[in-house]
Design an enzyme around this catalytic site. Structure first.
Site, PDB file in Angstrom:
ATOM      1  N   LYS A 112       0.811  -1.226   0.000  1.00 19.73           N
ATOM      2  CA  LYS A 112       0.000   0.000   0.000  1.00 19.73           C
ATOM      3  C   LYS A 112       0.846   1.279   0.000  1.00 19.73           C
ATOM      4  CE  LYS A 112      -4.260  -1.851   1.907  1.00 19.73           C
ATOM      5  NZ  LYS A 112      -5.305  -1.704   2.929  1.00 19.73           N
ATOM      6  N   ASP A 142     -10.791   2.336   2.021  1.00 14.51           N
ATOM      7  CA  ASP A 142     -11.171   1.607   3.252  1.00 14.51           C
ATOM      8  C   ASP A 142     -12.005   2.480   4.195  1.00 14.51           C
ATOM      9  OD1 ASP A 142     -10.154  -0.935   2.815  1.00 14.51           O
ATOM     10  OD2 ASP A 142      -8.163  -0.407   3.552  1.00 14.51           O
TER      11      ASP A 142
END
Ligand code: NAP
Length: 286
Positions: free
Chosen positions: A68, A104
């Protein structure tokens, strides 16, 4: 005839990811000619995977651990959440430029909204300060939470996470009693059935929980964790981690296709996959 488009997950390990199941189910339900693949990409090679995306014309990427942060440095532009977090879970095209996003936290807020739960003005206690907690802190801050208390085993990490939202402060386990919304964003309880759980499988003592509260667990394996069982026994309303998983994926598809996928189809596919996983675990005596 139009060319089939490809979206893919990069991460390692990836064999337990629900993303291929969830995304392919939504592509099929929408009747679009898209396929979703999963690539096991070794740690340190996330930027190379982004370069491959450019060369191969892959239409969208989902990014999971450990890539990420690397991917955030390899795209051409970051959305505000990805910029704040320095973390990307989605890559999409804007013309010939690659955009890195972090869905998210927005997925968490969207899942609550789907259940009729409003974050604006709420006092929020977040247990944890890892990647998932940071996404949630950033998103509930953007959504106008009244206050945020970050409770974590490492207080240094909690303090650093508080930089993400002006109303966030380091908290203590007792602070959960005063919160409207209490979120377990640690990995505590993951893989533990409530019947087998001990106090070590709870992210913090549950004595402060009460009926006026909404209690969330980001852990979704098992779906009904010891934390949620304890919260329900205290009379609180409970929300499991599947909604966030589904909604962060739905936001990814909205970016790739420009249309909103069927969230109910995605949820059903995820539930079926989790049920099949439990049956296999039972069959092998685990
Ligand atoms: P992470 O970055 O590794 O962070 C782990 C967090 O858990 C840290 O705050 C860590 O505290 C805490 N922790 C771990 N073991 C602990 C223990 N024994 N006692 C107390 N605290 C402990 O992981 P993550 O990516 O944030 O993921 C956290 C959980 O969220 C995982 O279960 C993951 O599956 C879930 N998740 C769910 C979704 C969803 O869509 N529902 C999305 C992302 C993640 P320290 O900082 O002190 O180490």
């Amino acid at each position: 005839m139009t060319q089939r488009r490809l979206a893919a997950l990069i991460g390692t390990p990836i064999e337990h990811s629900l993303s291929p199941t969830i995304h392919q189910a939504a592509f099929d339900a929408a009747g679009v000619d898209w396929a979703y693949a999963a690539f096991d990409v070794a740690a340190g090679r996330g930027a190379e995977a982004v370069a491959a995306m450019r060369v191969l014309g892959i239409a969208g990427l989902s990014v999971t651990m450990p890539h990420k942060h690397d991917v955030a440095t390899a795209v051409d532009r970051l959305d505000p959440a990805a910029l704040a977090l320095r973390s990307v879970n989605t890559v999409s095209w804007d013309g010939d430029r690659l955009v890195g996003s972090s869905t998210d936290g927005a997925g968490f807020v969207a899942a609550l909204a789907d259940d009729g739960i409003e974050v604006a003005g709420a006092s929020v206690a977040i247990i944890g300060a890892g990647g998932a907690a940071r996404s949630v802190i950033d998103a509930v801050g953007r959504a106008g939470a009244g206050s945020i208390r970050v409770i974590n085993r490492s207080t240094e990490r909690a303090a650093s996470a508080c930089d993400l939202a002006a109303m966030a402060r380091v908290g203590r386990p007792d602070d959960i009693a005063a919160a409207d919304l209490v979120v377990n964003a640690t990995s505590v309880g993951m893989g533990i059935e409530p019947a087998d759980a001990t106090s070590a499988d709870l992210p913090c003592p549950v004595e402060g929980l009460q009926p006026s509260q909404i209690v969330v667990d980001l852990v979704y394996h098992p779906l009904r964790t010891a934390w949620l069982v304890a919260a329900e026994q205290a009379g609180a309303r409970i929300v499991d981690g599947l909604g966030m998983l589904i909604h962060q994926a739905a936001l990814q598809q909205s970016m790739w296709l420009g249309t909103v996928p069927d969230v109910a189809v995605m949820r059903r596919a995820a539930l079926d996959a989790l049920a099949a996983r439990s049956r296999r675990a039972d069959d092998t005596g685990r």
